[in-house]
Motif scaffolding. Structure first.
Motif, short mmCIF file in Angstrom:
data_model
loop_
_atom_site.label_atom_id
_atom_site.label_comp_id
_atom_site.label_asym_id
_atom_site.label_seq_id
_atom_site.Cartn_x
_atom_site.Cartn_y
_atom_site.Cartn_z
N SER A 100 -8.08 3.63 3.05
CA SER A 100 -8.99 4.16 4.06
C SER A 100 -8.90 3.39 5.37
CB SER A 100 -10.43 4.18 3.53
OG SER A 100 -10.65 3.13 2.65
N THR A 101 -8.59 2.10 5.28
CA THR A 101 -8.42 1.29 6.50
C THR A 101 -7.20 1.80 7.27
OG1 THR A 101 -9.32 -0.61 5.32
CG2 THR A 101 -8.10 -1.05 7.35
N GLU B 274 3.39 2.93 1.50
CA GLU B 274 2.55 2.94 0.29
C GLU B 274 3.40 2.94 -0.96
OE1 GLU B 274 -1.06 2.84 -0.15
OE2 GLU B 274 -0.08 2.33 -2.04
N GLU B 275 3.00 2.11 -1.94
CA GLU B 275 3.73 2.09 -3.22
C GLU B 275 2.94 2.73 -4.35
OE1 GLU B 275 4.47 -1.92 -4.51
OE2 GLU B 275 2.42 -2.56 -4.11
N GLY C 125 -5.18 4.92 -1.22
CA GLY C 125 -5.68 3.61 -1.57
C GLY C 125 -6.75 3.61 -2.64
N THR C 126 -7.49 2.52 -2.69
CA THR C 126 -8.43 2.25 -3.78
C THR C 126 -9.59 3.23 -3.80
OG1 THR C 126 -7.86 -0.09 -3.58
CG2 THR C 126 -9.86 0.43 -4.80
N LYS D 48 -18.19 7.08 -8.67
CA LYS D 48 -19.45 7.79 -8.41
C LYS D 48 -19.49 9.14 -9.12
CE LYS D 48 -19.97 4.31 -6.83
NZ LYS D 48 -19.16 3.14 -6.53
N HIS E 283 7.57 -0.13 -2.11
CA HIS E 283 6.99 -1.46 -1.90
C HIS E 283 7.41 -1.97 -0.52
CE1 HIS E 283 5.42 -5.34 -3.10
NE2 HIS E 283 6.49 -5.87 -2.52
N VAL E 284 6.44 -2.43 0.25
CA VAL E 284 6.76 -2.87 1.61
C VAL E 284 6.71 -4.39 1.70
CG1 VAL E 284 4.37 -2.69 2.48
CG2 VAL E 284 6.27 -2.46 4.07
N GLY F 223 -5.11 -4.08 1.49
CA GLY F 223 -6.25 -4.02 0.57
C GLY F 223 -6.32 -5.17 -0.41
N TYR G 238 -20.75 -6.15 -8.82
CA TYR G 238 -21.15 -4.75 -8.70
C TYR G 238 -20.29 -3.80 -9.54
CZ TYR G 238 -17.51 -3.03 -5.44
OH TYR G 238 -16.34 -2.61 -4.88
N ASP H 215 -10.01 -4.68 3.27
CA ASP H 215 -10.18 -5.65 2.17
C ASP H 215 -9.30 -6.88 2.35
OD1 ASP H 215 -11.91 -3.87 0.99
OD2 ASP H 215 -10.88 -3.82 -0.95
N ALA I 160 -15.55 -3.18 1.55
CA ALA I 160 -16.14 -1.86 1.34
C ALA I 160 -15.50 -0.88 2.33
CB ALA I 160 -17.64 -1.89 1.54
N THR I 161 -15.44 0.37 1.93
CA THR I 161 -14.69 1.36 2.69
C THR I 161 -15.15 1.52 4.15
OG1 THR I 161 -14.20 2.50 0.65
CG2 THR I 161 -13.97 3.79 2.67
C1 LIG Z 1 -14.28 0.49 -8.92
C2 LIG Z 1 -14.50 0.39 -7.45
C3 LIG Z 1 -15.57 1.05 -6.87
C4 LIG Z 1 -15.78 0.96 -5.51
N1 LIG Z 1 -16.85 1.62 -4.98
C5 LIG Z 1 -17.07 1.55 -3.65
C6 LIG Z 1 -18.14 2.28 -3.07
O1 LIG Z 1 -18.88 2.98 -3.76
N2 LIG Z 1 -18.31 2.21 -1.73
C7 LIG Z 1 -17.48 1.44 -0.94
O2 LIG Z 1 -17.68 1.40 0.28
N3 LIG Z 1 -16.46 0.73 -1.47
C8 LIG Z 1 -16.24 0.77 -2.79
N4 LIG Z 1 -15.18 0.10 -3.33
C9 LIG Z 1 -14.34 -0.74 -2.44
C10 LIG Z 1 -13.37 0.13 -1.65
O3 LIG Z 1 -12.64 0.93 -2.53
C11 LIG Z 1 -12.44 -0.75 -0.82
O4 LIG Z 1 -13.21 -1.63 -0.03
C12 LIG Z 1 -11.54 0.07 0.09
O5 LIG Z 1 -10.84 1.03 -0.63
C13 LIG Z 1 -10.56 -0.85 0.83
O6 LIG Z 1 -9.72 -0.07 1.63
P1 LIG Z 1 -8.37 -0.70 2.22
O7 LIG Z 1 -7.70 0.42 2.93
O8 LIG Z 1 -8.67 -1.94 2.98
O9 LIG Z 1 -7.53 -1.12 0.95
P2 LIG Z 1 -6.94 -0.16 -0.20
O10 LIG Z 1 -7.71 1.08 -0.31
O11 LIG Z 1 -6.81 -1.02 -1.40
O12 LIG Z 1 -5.51 0.25 0.36
C14 LIG Z 1 -4.45 -0.64 0.41
C15 LIG Z 1 -3.21 0.10 0.01
O13 LIG Z 1 -2.08 -0.73 0.29
C16 LIG Z 1 -1.14 -0.51 -0.74
N5 LIG Z 1 -0.27 -1.69 -0.83
C17 LIG Z 1 -0.63 -2.96 -1.02
N6 LIG Z 1 0.45 -3.75 -1.02
C18 LIG Z 1 1.52 -2.94 -0.85
C19 LIG Z 1 2.91 -3.16 -0.76
N7 LIG Z 1 3.45 -4.39 -0.80
N8 LIG Z 1 3.72 -2.11 -0.58
C20 LIG Z 1 3.21 -0.83 -0.46
N9 LIG Z 1 1.90 -0.57 -0.54
C21 LIG Z 1 1.07 -1.62 -0.72
C22 LIG Z 1 -1.99 -0.37 -2.00
O14 LIG Z 1 -1.28 0.31 -3.01
C23 LIG Z 1 -3.17 0.42 -1.47
O15 LIG Z 1 -3.00 1.80 -1.66
C24 LIG Z 1 -14.91 0.19 -4.69
C25 LIG Z 1 -13.81 -0.46 -5.26
C26 LIG Z 1 -13.61 -0.36 -6.62
C27 LIG Z 1 -12.42 -1.06 -7.21
#
Ligand SMILES: Cc1cc2nc3c(=O)[nH]c(=O)nc-3n(C[C@H](O)[C@H](O)[C@H](O)COP(=O)(O)OP(=O)(O)OC[C@H]3O[C@@H](n4cnc5c(N)ncnc54)[C@H](O)[C@@H]3O)c2cc1C
Length: 476
Positions: free
Chosen positions: A14-15, A34-35, A40-41, A51, A113-114, A139, A183, A312, A323-324
């Motif tokens: 989402s970031t 993306e790998e 993402g998460t 949820k 993988h990057v 993340g 949490y 993250d 958090a997202t």
């Molecule tokens: C079970 C659970 C429940 C959650 N519930 C909530 C909620 O209700 N509300 C909320 O706000 N937040 C929640 N979160 C937290 C939220 O999901 C994260 O804060 C958010 O997704 C982070 O976004 P991001 O884009 O920073 O990282 P991510 O979404 O983790 O994205 C990073 C991406 O980078 C990719 N990546 C990493 N390294 C590499 C690499 N070397 N090569 C290629 N790709 C790579 C990963 O595969 C991933 O897809 C929850 C998390 C979990 C685990």
């Protein structure tokens, strides 16, 4: 072959998406990498699937435990595999609507993988991508604690919620030991328990949510868990894990004594760590701190001029949260700081509402009493039971508490913590109030709809001046 972009993003969560959209709005060329499944998460294995399933578990629980005399308890049949399949369908549908269409709409994603080649170039899937600017948005992932024997068992992490990946859990375990009490442990623990799994949680601290929350919050949610038959073991540190036939045997030290737990599955929920250790970050010369977070300044700049980080992967720096909404906001800020000619903008993390989606929900914003005192405030604070809130009484859902912390001299409200029905919605009123530095009187002056859970805020504010238990409905 090497291609050059205005912005190269490591990650597609989402970031990254917020950042890519911001770059697109600025008419700049952008590529994500993306790998794992795109998005993402949050969409694939975090917010959305958790949820979705938590709400299903609540339906089962409420049917089994109707709060109203006159309603007969009943058991809703559970086809766990079908429930997981609908969760996967939902994620796929969301993915199509929110992600695929954008990717089709001009935002490119390179799969694989990057890793950094140098500070401006990354390699992914055999391709080299050069960025005039680069954003690290890789993340975080579950921390795997150093517990003897853990490698030898098929333990679960929060990745059990995932879709299209082998870690997805498709069979409901009869029993589950959760190592951790944060949490994710709370949300998934209550969910599994309501699905019918026998759940035990090992919490390292003296009680649940010991850090970063008011003590009343942890006590309140512990009572709920105890009532629902979830065994929470405090002061517990897992030491060894081993497979014994169809069971996993976990040995833990609990208040100085060794105890054993035999469960079908073990879920490790001991926190998350930033994904910075497998992207060859040293080749880019970017500083990482002792927690593995990319070090950023308040403008989300790393120590390398054209390189930014958000989401993250920056952890809790500058009072951020994993958090997202934080990552999405930061993704936009980082990109505008990098690519637009306008003034640079710092992150503003003064007011961050947080919710734990247990039932009742835990919702907090601002400072705890201890934090306010540590920050030098002379504090007024009060905690009231949800039973004082007419709405809670009307719907027979009186579990929980509300606590307000304010500066005793100025009456500015510094923090609110709530455990209660719809607390996750109510907390937004408190967050808006804190954003505009509202006082206790402001909460009282605002006309609140009767009967709503948001009245809890007004009632706890009133308790600064009078005993709300002696007031009639809506009286001030
Ligand atoms: C079970 C659970 C429940 C959650 N519930 C909530 C909620 O209700 N509300 C909320 O706000 N937040 C929640 N979160 C937290 C939220 O999901 C994260 O804060 C958010 O997704 C982070 O976004 P991001 O884009 O920073 O990282 P991510 O979404 O983790 O994205 C990073 C991406 O980078 C990719 N990546 C990493 N390294 C590499 C690499 N070397 N090569 C290629 N790709 C790579 C990963 O595969 C991933 O897809 C929850 C998390 C979990 C685990």
């Amino acid at each position: 072959m090497e291609e050059t972009f205005d912005l190269v993003i490591l990650g597609s969560g989402s970031t990254a998406f917020a950042a890519a959209l911001a770059a697109q709005e600025l008419n700049r060329t952008v590529v994500m990498t993306e790998e794992r499944p795109i998005g993402g998460t949050c969409v694939n294995r975090g917010c959305l699937p958790s949820k979705n399933l938590i709400a299903a578990a609540k339906l089962i629980h409420d049917a089994r435990h109707p709060r109203y005399p006159g309603l007969t308890p009943c058991t809703i049949g559970l086809d766990f595999a079908a429930l997981i399949a609908q969760k996967d369908d939902l994620v796929h549908a969301y993915w199509k609507k929110k992600y695929e269409s954008l990717v089709g709409g001009g935002i490119r994603v390179e799969r694989g993988h990057v890793e950094f080649v140098d500070s401006q170039t990354v390699e992914v899937g055999g391709k080299r991508l050069k960025g005039n600017h680069v954003l690290i948005a890789t993340g975080s992932r579950p921390v795997v604690p150093d517990i003897e024997g853990l490698d030898g068992v098929a333990y679960l992490t929060s990745d059990l919620l995932t879709v299209d990946e082998s870690m997805e859990l498709r069979e409901l375990p009869a029993s589950l030991l959760i190592i951790g009490g944060g949490y994710i442990a709370l949300e998934l623990g209550q969910m599994f328990s309501r699905f019918g799994t026998d759940v035990t949680m090992l919490e390292r601290g003296r009680q649940l949510l010991e850090h970063g929350y008011e003590p009343e919050v942890g006590r309140s949610i512990s009572e709920v868990f105890a009532q629902e038959g979830i065994q929470v073991v405090a002061n517990a540190t897992a030491r060894t894990v081993r497979q014994d036939g169809g069971e996993i045997v976990t040995t833990a030290v609990v208040a100085g004594r060794e105890r054993q737990y035999r469960t079908e599955r073990v879920l490790v929920a001991t926190g998350r760590r930033p994904n910075t250790d497998h992207i060859a970050i040293d080749r880019a010369g970017v500083h990482v701190n002792e927690r593995g977070e990319v070090v950023v300044d308040p403008y989300l700049r790393t120590n390398v001029p054209h390189l930014y980080a958000a989401g993250d992967v920056i952890g809790r720096q500058h009072n951020s949260q994993m958090a997202t909404p934080l990552g999405s906001r930061q993704g936009g800020i980082a990109v505008r700081n990098a690519l637009s000619a306008g003034p640079t903008k710092a992150v503003d993390h003064r007011v961050i509402p947080r919710v734990i989606f247990t039932d009742p929900e835990v919702a907090v914003v601002g400072m705890t009493e201890a934090e306010a005192i540590a920050a030098g405030h002379r504090c007024w604070c009060n905690t009231l039971p949800m039973s004082l809130v007419p709405r809670a009484g009307a719907i027979r859902d009186t579990g929980g508490i509300i606590k307000m912390t304010a500066d005793a001299d100025s009456n500015e409200v510094l923090g609110v913590s709530m455990v209660g029905h719809n607390a996750g919605e109510v907390i937004h009123e408190a967050a808006m109030a804190l954003k505009h530095r509202a006082t206790i009187q402001d909460f009282i002056d605002l006309l609140h709809v009767f009967p709503t859970m948001a009245e809890a805020l007004k009632i706890v504010a009133l308790s600064r001046f009078k005993d709300p238990s002696t007031l009639s409905c809506c009286a001030e």
